[in-house]
Design an enzyme around this catalytic site. Structure first.
Site, PDB file in Angstrom:
ATOM      1  N   ASP A 161       0.860  -1.170   0.000  1.00  0.00           N
ATOM      2  CA  ASP A 161       0.000   0.000   0.000  1.00  0.00           C
ATOM      3  C   ASP A 161       0.908   1.235   0.000  1.00  0.00           C
ATOM      4  OD1 ASP A 161      -2.427   1.541   0.409  1.00  0.00           O
ATOM      5  OD2 ASP A 161      -1.732   1.811   2.464  1.00  0.00           O
TER       6      ASP A 161
ATOM      7  N   ASP B 107      -0.405   5.126   0.709  1.00  0.00           N
ATOM      8  CA  ASP B 107      -0.797   6.118   1.722  1.00  0.00           C
ATOM      9  C   ASP B 107      -1.030   5.436   3.068  1.00  0.00           C
ATOM     10  OD1 ASP B 107      -1.016   8.495  -0.049  1.00  0.00           O
ATOM     11  OD2 ASP B 107      -2.535   7.258  -1.021  1.00  0.00           O
TER      12      ASP B 107
END
Length: 261
Positions: free
Chosen positions: A10, A12
């Protein structure tokens, strides 16, 4: 100790928060590279394409190949172009997403009465008028998709409303939930990721900060999962996990991924 072929990261809340690089990220990325793991960045950000992350991370000394990046925007564009090539899509979303869809040859309409597909997403200009038009577009059982389920988005000074909040409003007035989410944690997103990695899911590690998207994506696809505590999830949230969202590992940050290699 596991030999991973690849890692899905991922962005953010895992690599950056807002524009700032999270502590220890460079060390974690170096450890993954040294272990020979192929890397795929996968963001549920529905406002950005693959090219964005090269520019975002280059100032931090992180090289990113656009071919090794997925976003909920690019997955949505690819899916709609492949499965609804001749149907008009009514978008509740921002101009960046509109451009990404158009680049993928998705047929877009601004007329809710002409909608054959409805796609809901993050929209800074979401209003009562937008909601009213989306209600018209969703009449007669028109297929209803969402780019991602994230109710909030981490930013420099906290959080802001995300796609999930928009979808909840649309679902409330239409009296039905979205038929499918196209980004994480959907099977559509998992298939897009595996197509790029060309690895056995059992030898893939998913690292992210959200239980209901990152961890659920990996668990549903038979991958190993690691939750980092640098984003929206803290240890107290782990008390409410189920089989779909329980991580295999919990790390203080991406820097600690070395302990899994």
């Amino acid at each position: 100790m596991t030999d991973y072929e690849a890692v899905i990261l991922d962005v953010d809340g895992t690599i950056v928060r807002g524009e700032a690089l999270l502590p220890g990220v460079t060390d974690g990325l170096r450890a993954l590279e040294a272990a020979g793991c192929s890397r795929l960045l996968f963001s549920n950000n529905p406002t950005r394409g693959a090219d964005h992350y090269g520019g975002k991370l280059a100032p931090h000394g992180i090289d990113v190949d656009p071919g090794s990046v997925l976003t909920s925007a690019t997955v949505s564009a690819e899916y709609l172009a492949a499965t609804h090539p001749d149907e008009s899509v009514y978008l509740v979303g921002g101009e960046r997403l509109r451009a990404i869809l158009a680049d993928a040859a998705v047929d877009l309409t601004t007329d809710p009465d002409a909608a054959e597909i409805v796609l809901g997403s993050f929209d800074r200009n979401f209003s009562f008028g937008t909601l009213w038009e989306s209600l018209r577009a969703l009449e007669d059982g028109v297929p209803f998709y969402g780019t991602d389920p994230d109710a909030t988005i981490p930013v420099d000074d906290g959080e802001m409303p995300g796609t999930g909040a928009v979808l909840a409003a649309m679902a409330a007035v239409a009296g039905r939930e979205a038929d499918a989410i196209l980004g994480k944690p959907s099977s559509i997103a998992a298939a897009a990721a595996m197509e790029r990695l060309d690895a056995d899911p059992r030898n893939v590690l998913v690292v992210g900060d959200r239980l209901d998207t990152d961890i659920a994506l990996g668990n549903r696809a038979g991958m190993e999962t690691a939750l980092v505590l640098t984003g929206v999830t803290d240890r107290a949230d782990l008390a409410d996990t189920d089989a779909d969202t329980e991580p295999d590992h919990v790390l203080e940050s991406l820097a600690a991924v070395e302990t899994l290699l």
